[in-house]
Design an enzyme around this catalytic site. Sequence first.
Site, PDB file in Angstrom:
ATOM      1  N   ARG A 147     -11.344   2.734  -9.352  1.00 21.57           N
ATOM      2  CA  ARG A 147     -10.274   3.655  -9.732  1.00 21.57           C
ATOM      3  C   ARG A 147     -10.463   4.107 -11.184  1.00 21.57           C
ATOM      4  NH1 ARG A 147      -5.559   2.707  -6.370  1.00 21.57           N
ATOM      5  NH2 ARG A 147      -6.379   2.925  -4.255  1.00 21.57           N
TER       6      ARG A 147
ATOM      7  N   ARG B  51       0.628   7.759  -2.738  1.00 27.20           N
ATOM      8  CA  ARG B  51       1.064   8.729  -1.732  1.00 27.20           C
ATOM      9  C   ARG B  51       2.578   8.900  -1.748  1.00 27.20           C
ATOM     10  NH1 ARG B  51      -2.003   6.051   3.149  1.00 27.20           N
ATOM     11  NH2 ARG B  51      -2.127   4.370   1.606  1.00 27.20           N
TER      12      ARG B  51
ATOM     13  N   SER C 112      -7.248  -4.757  -5.304  1.00 29.12           N
ATOM     14  CA  SER C 112      -8.499  -5.384  -4.887  1.00 29.12           C
ATOM     15  C   SER C 112      -9.516  -5.318  -6.023  1.00 29.12           C
ATOM     16  CB  SER C 112      -9.066  -4.667  -3.657  1.00 29.12           C
ATOM     17  OG  SER C 112      -9.497  -3.361  -4.007  1.00 29.12           O
TER      18      SER C 112
ATOM     19  N   GLU D 125       0.061 -13.377  12.440  1.00 24.64           N
ATOM     20  CA  GLU D 125       0.548 -12.181  13.110  1.00 24.64           C
ATOM     21  C   GLU D 125       0.475 -11.019  12.118  1.00 24.64           C
ATOM     22  OE1 GLU D 125       1.528 -11.748  16.279  1.00 24.64           O
ATOM     23  OE2 GLU D 125       0.980 -13.830  16.703  1.00 24.64           O
TER      24      GLU D 125
ATOM     25  N   ARG E 218      -5.497  -1.800   8.763  1.00 24.49           N
ATOM     26  CA  ARG E 218      -6.693  -2.583   8.458  1.00 24.49           C
ATOM     27  C   ARG E 218      -6.330  -3.617   7.401  1.00 24.49           C
ATOM     28  NH1 ARG E 218      -7.460   2.487   6.069  1.00 24.49           N
ATOM     29  NH2 ARG E 218      -7.653   2.434   3.794  1.00 24.49           N
TER      30      ARG E 218
ATOM     31  N   ARG F 120       1.614  -4.854   6.319  1.00 25.31           N
ATOM     32  CA  ARG F 120       0.975  -3.804   5.524  1.00 25.31           C
ATOM     33  C   ARG F 120       1.809  -2.535   5.611  1.00 25.31           C
ATOM     34  NH1 ARG F 120      -5.200  -2.089   4.411  1.00 25.31           N
ATOM     35  NH2 ARG F 120      -4.714  -0.249   3.151  1.00 25.31           N
TER      36      ARG F 120
ATOM     37  N   ASP G 212       0.823  -1.217   0.000  1.00 24.15           N
ATOM     38  CA  ASP G 212       0.000   0.000   0.000  1.00 24.15           C
ATOM     39  C   ASP G 212       0.856   1.265   0.000  1.00 24.15           C
ATOM     40  OD1 ASP G 212      -2.393   1.408   0.100  1.00 24.15           O
ATOM     41  OD2 ASP G 212      -2.463   1.423   2.275  1.00 24.15           O
TER      42      ASP G 212
ATOM     43  N   HIS H 213       3.121   3.626  -8.936  1.00 26.44           N
ATOM     44  CA  HIS H 213       2.853   2.239  -9.306  1.00 26.44           C
ATOM     45  C   HIS H 213       4.058   1.618 -10.011  1.00 26.44           C
ATOM     46  CE1 HIS H 213      -1.208   2.391  -7.954  1.00 26.44           C
ATOM     47  NE2 HIS H 213      -1.614   3.253  -8.867  1.00 26.44           N
TER      48      HIS H 213
ATOM     49  N   ASN I 289       1.518   3.435  -2.946  1.00 30.63           N
ATOM     50  CA  ASN I 289       2.248   3.834  -4.155  1.00 30.63           C
ATOM     51  C   ASN I 289       1.943   5.272  -4.565  1.00 30.63           C
ATOM     52  OD1 ASN I 289       3.515   1.330  -4.573  1.00 30.63           O
ATOM     53  ND2 ASN I 289       1.709   0.509  -5.596  1.00 30.63           N
TER      54      ASN I 289
ATOM     55  N   ASN J 148     -10.661  -1.834  -6.162  1.00 31.55           N
ATOM     56  CA  ASN J 148      -9.748  -0.961  -6.901  1.00 31.55           C
ATOM     57  C   ASN J 148     -10.050  -0.992  -8.398  1.00 31.55           C
ATOM     58  OD1 ASN J 148      -6.863  -1.847  -4.865  1.00 31.55           O
ATOM     59  ND2 ASN J 148      -8.297  -0.160  -4.609  1.00 31.55           N
TER      60      ASN J 148
END
Length: 253
Positions: A83, A34, A76, A221, A208, A202, A30, A48, A32, A79
Amino acid sequence: MITSLAQRIYEKRLRRALAVVQRHVAIVTDGNRRWARQMGYADARTGHRHGAAHLERVLGWCDEVGISCVTVYAASADNLRKRAAGEVGHLLRLIEEACRERLARPSSPWSVRTAGRIDMLPDSTRLALKEVGEATLDRPSTLTVALGYDGREEVVEAVRRRLAEAAALGESASSLAERFAPDDIDVHLYTSGLPDPDLVIRTSGEQRMSGFLLWQSAFSELYFCDVYWPGFRKVDFLRALRAYAGRMGAATD
């Protein structure tokens, strides 16, 4: 030069701390877009491209420490639906390029498989994934690319497949319900045949799951890293593994 040397020494110390080697690490790649904005790029799609190139580097780190099963959340189903078409098309072209130019490379140890709604993808992307899957079939390690993926849809589809299987054998729904068990779902998941992830990482600071491997990660974990995916460093990766090893050590005390 001094900073680089200090970082290498620190990485060696982190590697020595890894008493537990994971079989399967899953990563939500997660941040890319930003990252691209943070770096001053006018076109967020540049993130990306850097993110796609970074995957090969991270797979090399996994190989170094003996991780032989990796699942990455590339996009996802949501997405792909929501998008902008230009951004989605750009991302899928990068995936096609990575399949043909990087992942299919004979020197790579990774067998490539896909998890998700392949029917949502254009023909060119489906063909690239099919070709790389066939070309890498016998390699020792497994990379699963979650693309057009939604964990709840996956479980629903697995139940549907099990019901259809029972109906084809003439078994009633009530008979199946009496002995229905987790294994009835496991064998019909996109990831059937793979071990459940030991660790889910993540990037980007979000905490999340976003529908990622909801069934498979029931006992995994979780590790949340504040850096964006293209900026995810080897030291960040090793810290995630150290945190996992520390939790496993505490669990056995």
